[in-house]
Design a protein around this motif. Structure first.
Motif, PDB file in Angstrom:
ATOM      1  N   CYS A 199      28.972  85.368  41.682  1.00 59.79           N
ATOM      2  CA  CYS A 199      28.687  86.037  40.188  1.00 59.79           C
ATOM      3  C   CYS A 199      27.201  86.161  39.784  1.00 59.79           C
ATOM      4  O   CYS A 199      26.540  86.867  39.214  1.00 59.79           O
ATOM      5  CB  CYS A 199      29.277  85.264  38.966  1.00 59.79           C
ATOM      6  SG  CYS A 199      28.654  83.963  38.451  1.00 59.79           S
ATOM      7  N   CYS A 241      24.732  81.111  38.352  1.00 59.48           N
ATOM      8  CA  CYS A 241      23.872  79.816  38.663  1.00 59.48           C
ATOM      9  C   CYS A 241      22.587  80.172  39.485  1.00 59.48           C
ATOM     10  O   CYS A 241      21.885  79.005  39.568  1.00 59.48           O
ATOM     11  CB  CYS A 241      24.800  78.853  39.177  1.00 59.48           C
ATOM     12  SG  CYS A 241      25.413  79.310  40.835  1.00 59.48           S
ATOM     13  N   CYS A 251      28.028  75.271  39.685  1.00 64.23           N
ATOM     14  CA  CYS A 251      28.610  76.520  40.171  1.00 64.23           C
ATOM     15  C   CYS A 251      29.953  76.792  40.138  1.00 64.23           C
ATOM     16  O   CYS A 251      30.927  76.021  40.409  1.00 64.23           O
ATOM     17  CB  CYS A 251      28.145  76.901  41.662  1.00 64.23           C
ATOM     18  SG  CYS A 251      28.591  78.377  42.069  1.00 64.23           S
ATOM     19  N   CYS A 299      31.611  79.259  41.289  1.00 62.10           N
ATOM     20  CA  CYS A 299      32.190  80.345  42.339  1.00 62.10           C
ATOM     21  C   CYS A 299      32.264  79.759  43.797  1.00 62.10           C
ATOM     22  O   CYS A 299      33.234  80.204  44.429  1.00 62.10           O
ATOM     23  CB  CYS A 299      31.378  81.620  42.205  1.00 62.10           C
ATOM     24  SG  CYS A 299      31.110  82.254  40.511  1.00 62.10           S
TER      25      CYS A 299
HETATM   26  S1  FES Z   1      27.938  82.158  41.964  1.00 63.78           S
HETATM   27 FE1  FES Z   1      28.966  82.075  40.022  1.00 63.78          FE
HETATM   28  S2  FES Z   1      28.454  80.287  39.090  1.00 63.78           S
HETATM   29 FE2  FES Z   1      27.565  80.216  41.070  1.00 63.78          FE
END
Ligand code: FES
Ligand code: FES
Length: 164
Positions: free
Chosen positions: A100, A103, A135, A137
């Motif tokens: 996403c 972070c 993070c 994700c």
């Molecule tokens: S890439 Fe989504 S919060 Fe780290």
């Protein structure tokens, strides 16, 4: 009453009027429109708002803006750009460490600061440097791989410079 804040931002001398109690994160995002610095928790827990102050990572959501008077701040906008990414940014993209992306600016800046001071960090040193960053994700594996890869890229680039 507003106060004048003068500091170096991404290499440029910068002057901005701020409220005396205003946080650096709000000055960067709302007054200077540098929205690469993210607001996550706003409480010092997630690392999304990390910028470099005189080369060291700090949490912009906790730092009163006036504290950077006369000092040098680097945000993600000062690191690279689309045509010429910083090696840490390149490595994050290549290793799938960006999903996403929320972070990512903070992770990249802390990684850069680590590698500037310690060009060949151990895995533990990398984990330590990124320990304040959450993070949601990636599961962190790709991020670790990316920092190791960035270290190699930067060492190779230094080697080339040394032989030029
Ligand atoms: S890439 Fe989504 S919060 Fe780290
Ligand atoms: S927004 Fe600053 S640490 Fe979460």
């Amino acid at each position: 009453m507003m106060k004048a804040l003068t500091f170096t931002l991404n290499g440029d001398q910068t002057r901005v009027e701020v409220d005396p109690g205003e946080l650096l994160l709000d000055v960067l995002r709302r007054r200077l429109f540098l929205t690469g610095t993210k607001k996550g928790c706003g409480e010092g827990e997630c690392g999304a708002c990390t910028v470099l102050l005189d080369g060291q990572p700090v949490l912009a959501c906790l730092l009163p803006a006036m504290k950077v008077q006369g000092r040098a701040v680097t945000t993600i906008e000062g690191l690279g750009h689309e045509q010429r990414l910083h090696p840490v940014q390149e490595a994050f993209l290549e290793k799938g460490a960006v999903q996403c992306g929320f972070c990512t600016p903070g992770m990249v800046l802390s990684s850069k600061s680590l590698l500037d001071g310690q060009p060949q960090p151990s895995e533990d040193e990398i984990k330590q440097a990124l320990s304040g960053h959450l993070c949601r994700c990636t599961g962190y594996v790709q991020i670790l791989e990316a920092v190791k890869d960035a270290a190699e890229k930067m060492t190779r680039a230094e080697g080339r410079k040394g032989h030029a």
